[in-house]
Design a protein around this motif. Structure first.
Motif, PDB file in Angstrom:
ATOM      1  N   VAL A  84      58.049 -15.272  31.223  1.00  0.00           N
ATOM      2  CA  VAL A  84      58.537 -15.108  32.602  1.00  0.00           C
ATOM      3  C   VAL A  84      57.959 -16.229  33.465  1.00  0.00           C
ATOM      4  O   VAL A  84      56.869 -16.733  33.186  1.00  0.00           O
ATOM      5  N   PRO A  85      58.685 -16.650  34.494  1.00  0.00           N
ATOM      6  CA  PRO A  85      58.216 -17.785  35.307  1.00  0.00           C
ATOM      7  C   PRO A  85      56.967 -17.462  36.115  1.00  0.00           C
ATOM      8  O   PRO A  85      56.787 -16.340  36.584  1.00  0.00           O
ATOM      9  N   CYS A  86      56.123 -18.470  36.286  1.00  0.00           N
ATOM     10  CA  CYS A  86      54.898 -18.312  37.092  1.00  0.00           C
ATOM     11  C   CYS A  86      55.270 -18.191  38.575  1.00  0.00           C
ATOM     12  O   CYS A  86      56.423 -18.427  38.979  1.00  0.00           O
ATOM     13  N   GLY A  87      54.308 -17.850  39.382  1.00  0.00           N
ATOM     14  CA  GLY A  87      54.557 -17.637  40.812  1.00  0.00           C
ATOM     15  C   GLY A  87      55.055 -18.884  41.522  1.00  0.00           C
ATOM     16  O   GLY A  87      55.929 -18.805  42.396  1.00  0.00           O
ATOM     17  N   VAL A  88      54.508 -20.041  41.157  1.00  0.00           N
ATOM     18  CA  VAL A  88      54.942 -21.288  41.809  1.00  0.00           C
ATOM     19  C   VAL A  88      56.411 -21.551  41.482  1.00  0.00           C
ATOM     20  O   VAL A  88      57.203 -21.911  42.365  1.00  0.00           O
ATOM     21  N   CYS A  89      56.796 -21.356  40.231  1.00  0.00           N
ATOM     22  CA  CYS A  89      58.193 -21.584  39.845  1.00  0.00           C
ATOM     23  C   CYS A  89      59.125 -20.602  40.556  1.00  0.00           C
ATOM     24  O   CYS A  89      60.227 -20.966  40.958  1.00  0.00           O
ATOM     25  N   ARG A  90      58.677 -19.358  40.718  1.00  0.00           N
ATOM     26  CA  ARG A  90      59.512 -18.378  41.432  1.00  0.00           C
ATOM     27  C   ARG A  90      59.769 -18.847  42.856  1.00  0.00           C
ATOM     28  O   ARG A  90      60.880 -18.734  43.380  1.00  0.00           O
TER      29      ARG A  90
END
Ligand code: THU
Length: 132
Positions: A84-90
């Motif tokens: 799942v994408p990290c927070g920065v990518c989200r």
């Protein structure tokens, strides 16, 4: 490109991942609203924070080529857990789509699909600034 083709494109990018430090390859394939596809992989660096995730690599690639409206991204990992994408990518995704479809693949080829709203509820985006 079909959904299955987009998944295959993300998996293919696992071989391009440059991850000598984490040994955690990630591949991504991004479909823009007009159907154009951009890919990415994680690229690490000896100065660790200089590295970038596969998702952001693909998104920045799309933006650099003039595409800022995104429809779907597939993220492929090799582990049993879904990548799942990290927070920065989200947060970066939120800049270019409020309702992006996010398809996560694990190493067994299973998939789990989310909306960006699932992963970043009440996210802050450019629409908040449009009144200024
Ligand atoms: N990584 C990604 O590329 N995408 C994700 O969704 C999670 C993490 C990368 C960053 C780093 O190169 C490695 O995986 C380990 O965190």
């Amino acid at each position: 490109m079909t959904r299955e083709e987009l998944k295959a494109a993300a998996r293919a990018m696992l071989d391009r991942a440059y991850c000598p430090y984490s040994r955690f390859p990630v591949g991504a394939a991004l479909e823009c609203e007009d159907g154009t596809v951009y890919t990415g992989c994680n690229v690490e660096n000896a100065a660790y924070p200089a590295g970038i995730c596969a998702e952001r690599n693909a998104i920045f690639h799309a933006v650099a080529e003039g595409h800022t409206r995104l429809r779907r991204i597939v993220i492929a990992g090799k582990s049993a857990d879904f990548c799942v994408p990290c927070g920065v990518c989200r947060q970066v995704m939120r800049e270019f789509s409020a309702d992006l479809e996010i398809v996560c693949l694990n190493g067994a080829g299973e998939e789990k699909t989310f909306t960006l709203e699932d992963l970043l509820p009440h996210g802050f985006g450019p629409d908040f600034l449009s009144d200024n």
